[in-house]
Design an enzyme around this catalytic site. Sequence first.
Site, PDB file in Angstrom:
ATOM      1  N   THR A 140      21.609  19.587  50.674  1.00 36.37           N
ATOM      2  CA  THR A 140      19.956  19.559  52.005  1.00 36.37           C
ATOM      3  C   THR A 140      18.902  18.810  51.666  1.00 36.37           C
ATOM      4  O   THR A 140      18.792  18.660  49.910  1.00 36.37           O
ATOM      5  CB  THR A 140      19.966  20.521  51.806  1.00 36.37           C
ATOM      6  OG1 THR A 140      20.842  21.671  52.273  1.00 36.37           O
ATOM      7  CG2 THR A 140      18.580  21.510  52.582  1.00 36.37           C
ATOM      8  N   GLY A 179      20.309  25.532  44.665  1.00 31.85           N
ATOM      9  CA  GLY A 179      19.972  26.849  44.218  1.00 31.85           C
ATOM     10  C   GLY A 179      20.334  26.539  43.162  1.00 31.85           C
ATOM     11  O   GLY A 179      21.019  25.629  42.332  1.00 31.85           O
ATOM     12  N   GLU A 421      24.083  26.699  53.951  1.00 29.94           N
ATOM     13  CA  GLU A 421      25.701  26.529  53.871  1.00 29.94           C
ATOM     14  C   GLU A 421      26.236  26.823  55.716  1.00 29.94           C
ATOM     15  O   GLU A 421      27.312  26.914  55.952  1.00 29.94           O
ATOM     16  CB  GLU A 421      26.843  27.318  53.502  1.00 29.94           C
ATOM     17  CG  GLU A 421      26.733  27.888  52.452  1.00 29.94           C
ATOM     18  CD  GLU A 421      26.657  26.485  50.540  1.00 29.94           C
ATOM     19  OE1 GLU A 421      26.716  25.849  51.361  1.00 29.94           O
ATOM     20  OE2 GLU A 421      25.616  26.515  49.748  1.00 29.94           O
TER      21      GLU A 421
END
Lengths: 603, 603
Positions: A140, A179, A421
């Site tokens: 992303t 993350g 996701e």
Amino acid sequence: MSESLQTERKNATFNIKELTDTLNGGPEETRKRKQIESLVFNTPAFHRQDRFQLSREEIYDYSIKVYGELIKLCKKENIEIRYDNPDYVRLVGCIPEEIPVGLHVGMFSSSISDQGTEEQQKKWIPLARNFKIFGTYAQTELAHGTFVRGLETTATYDESKQEFILNSPTITSTKWWPGFLGRTSNHAVIAAQLYTKSKCYGIHMFIVQLRDLKDHKPLPGVTIGDIGDKFGFDTVDNGFLRLDNVHIPRENMLMKYAKVTPEGKYLPPTNAKVAYSAMTLIRVVLVRGSAKALASASTIAIRYSAVRHQTETAPGKEPQVLDYVTQQYKLFPQLATALAFGFAGNYMIDTFNKIHSEISSGQLDALSELHGISSGLKAYTTDTATAGIEVCRRACGGHGYSNACGIQHIYANVLPCVTLEGENTVMYLQAASKVISTIKRLEQLRRSGMDQDEAWNTAGIELVQAAKAHCHYFIVKNYLRSLEKLNMTPSLRKVMNSIALLYGNYGIDENAGDFLESGFMTGEQLNLVKAKILQLLSEVRRNAVAVVDAFDFDDKYLRSILGAYDGDVYNRLYNWAKSSPLNKTEVHSSYTEYLQQLLKSKL
Amino acid sequence: MSESLQTERKNATFNIKELTDTLNGGPEETRKRKQIESLVFNTPAFHRQDRFQLSREEIYDYSIKVYGELIKLCKKENIEIRYDNPDYVRLVGCIPEEIPVGLHVGMFSSSISDQGTEEQQKKWIPLARNFKIFGTYAQTELAHGTFVRGLETTATYDESKQEFILNSPTITSTKWWPGFLGRTSNHAVIAAQLYTKSKCYGIHMFIVQLRDLKDHKPLPGVTIGDIGDKFGFDTVDNGFLRLDNVHIPRENMLMKYAKVTPEGKYLPPTNAKVAYSAMTLIRVVLVRGSAKALASASTIAIRYSAVRHQTETAPGKEPQVLDYVTQQYKLFPQLATALAFGFAGNYMIDTFNKIHSEISSGQLDALSELHGISSGLKAYTTDTATAGIEVCRRACGGHGYSNACGIQHIYANVLPCVTLEGENTVMYLQAASKVISTIKRLEQLRRSGMDQDEAWNTAGIELVQAAKAHCHYFIVKNYLRSLEKLNMTPSLRKVMNSIALLYGNYGIDENAGDFLESGFMTGEQLNLVKAKILQLLSEVRRNAVAVVDAFDFDDKYLRSILGAYDGDVYNRLYNWAKSSPLNKTEVHSSYTEYLQQLLKSKL
């Protein structure tokens, strides 16, 4: 032990241990789970008492400590850190924090396993498995999420040096959200537009080292950091990343499918769909996570509603909140949904394991089907679970709003799953492309002169609704089938059937408009459904506490004062409050700084 | 300035200033509002840039500072701190933090005004108005919320000393939740069971001093503190309080209605309902707050959806997210709801002011009606607004989950309103007791042999639904009436009518089951409603950004990077992220503490 809870447990009409074993997959599975759990629950490092009173920095620090402890524990107990190792899944299931190991194993390593050549796997997988490197997955970007083709990061091949040069050409191309990218990882699999011989070949994956292995400092050309505070996942250093002429060897492009030769020739992949397999696994995991989260929230709310008494309905008689039909109508459907999603999760993981072994052996046909199912169920279960968790929290009344309740932390850790996701509306639309009736609607719109994209947009609301209905149908069907297959005593089967019937009837009532509109049902039939729901609520009432007991969550996992097993809610709340950081001194410093001035000033 | 937003504003078909003036109640009202706003927005103390990166302690400290600054500003500008002073309401409306002044004025002082004798008012009101004391209102106890009669705190009259002695006889009687009780207030109005001559006369209100005015230390017998972290309202030191033989003079019982003579004789009140008037005001304020919160969230989500582009639908064409029908279907009903609730809030405050002046002159008839309306609308608007705010947040995709979005703080500050001053299910049930059809249902159940309480419980689900439907109906009707009464140019009226029609049709579609079940509507008619919604979405699309602009929220009030007026989302996000506390050092201390050990260890 609260008297109310004791009475509830005594009155149950089934054997709690039998249900626990049934949900776990047999007594032997329960035994193994408890054995592993005791390893975690007996290690104090995994369970800080002041967890919910830490600052963001302290929480991050704590999560990294837990990460280290987990790896040490696995080493000591000889438990291999792999998601296809049941003991590891049991172990990590006891830790109610997000820690880096999930992304490291689930996304970084599995991308390399799935998309790397044999040589690449030989080089990288042992490093990752032995935690000699810490990896994450960076796809992303600041302005590009679900639309993967729109990513702007570039990897340009320099044949003279046999290297790729990675760049973030614009501010909007900054990698954003991955993350454990900001502070923890020293490597990442990075999605970038591949350029060779001045031509763009679209998105491919590259292994990029980000930080020095000696001192953890960012490498030249790497700008990296945490993206700041957010709602939920407070242990995670979701990161940003900018790359400025970062060179990596040609061999760092994942080349199991597409390849770039040393001379810079691009060899296309035989099947592009394989790129989504790691993401599909994450979605399957999210379905199971939704079920567990809703089961935890139901446990807290149902136990507390049995302990809490409210409003005198007759002189001297203040009933348990759980006796109110309005409360039952809030909570029992959540309990039923948690069970339904649990069975859906079991189905998904079985299917994934079956299909994944087919993928490994080169058969890719079933993958796009799983991609569709997993998209729809991921969206449906995370949407429904977050809504249901919030229903549970609010059903705890005022105390549901204190951090001592524990449900808001369950909520905060599930909520991001609605978006991560794959944003849920997009997920539903992916799933909808399997649903037959929508095809008719689309044809109709196209006949009216719209082009395909316009037609898809206009039909969007109906497509999303169709996908939700399809998922719901799938879950009900799977729930009933799963119950049929299970071996249970009649007393347990009776209870489980009541709950399943409640799930089915509640679903009809919630979506009554659709059933009535299409003529599948009359208003009178709907009234029968409503009457049946009332009857089922009263059947479930007697066993509600026993059923949530059967989920068998340890207090250390639940981290809830309202939902603790012994029901000693008020003493625990009072002790918890006394430890609030604001109570460190009798008089807070703001008094001398501000309040005293006010009192002294002439107004 | 984002080009997308510029285009949106250019394309609007109505005059934004005209709508702002219409919502404010005329150009003169807008002018006054802006004048007051500039006082707040030009005082840096009210707007800390790092607000969302502070620890709980720092946030509390900051809120007390803001409290002090607000009082200073009011003194300097000669603005009297009263909720019936429009200038003060404008001023405090610019401060997006919960600070003690609301409870001090709205609950502590107004309880004394409403329920105190003239002498009591003369003594206490000037002290409160000049902030020589800081007060709050303490009713809820650890085990007793909505059921006021069940409170356990006692106030026992000692006629020999002409004093009341206050006690918390059990752990469950500990006062719990009152805002600003833990660290800030030195006085409280406390609800307690009144005992005199060994007889209990039920709940009455007592003014109790809690802390020393010289050094702010708790007085003897007073145990007091903050109840710990919670979801939302992080500026507030919601408190606990235990009283151990705390003596107060007889004159500290609020005695406008019920009285205790010096000899200890109890004189009952003429009308008990008046006790709820302060709480009714808070509920009215909550309705207006819900409208404003939903308007803020809509502003952020709609602006960001106009800036954000997503997914190539044709080569080289990545549409604004706001062009997707699924996105419009999420956001435009929220915008419409915000407007509808705004008009409902205006109606409520007008009614309250009218009724309140009647109460002051001793006429209490209308109060129980307002109590019912305010209960239902409080529940309906806070429920709907929190759900709508969360829809807006999720509609912002991944970035909606960053604190930079700003919507989660709006959510966190509205969410508690679902529970505070009356849990919403209880509120609906209060409101339902006015709804005629439920009476029939109850009669039916009682004929079948149930007693009244059983019947009420069994009918609970339907009663809540009936109350919601009644509130919804009330809001739609009031919305259309309010629009009719307003003076608008045809171009503005056209836009406002489209939005109102969207609100009405969306409401029917959302509750289609009820309309179809009862035979009020056929499936075909419902299809017409759905088609109308699609048409209205496309009508609203063109003006959506302009309508939220007309709410005229200052960037300093919105505190949102995604929803800032200029739409420069990505640069602002990047700069915000760089200031994250986790980025203070290149390498976080957890590396040397934990990660380095892992890297060095042999696994």
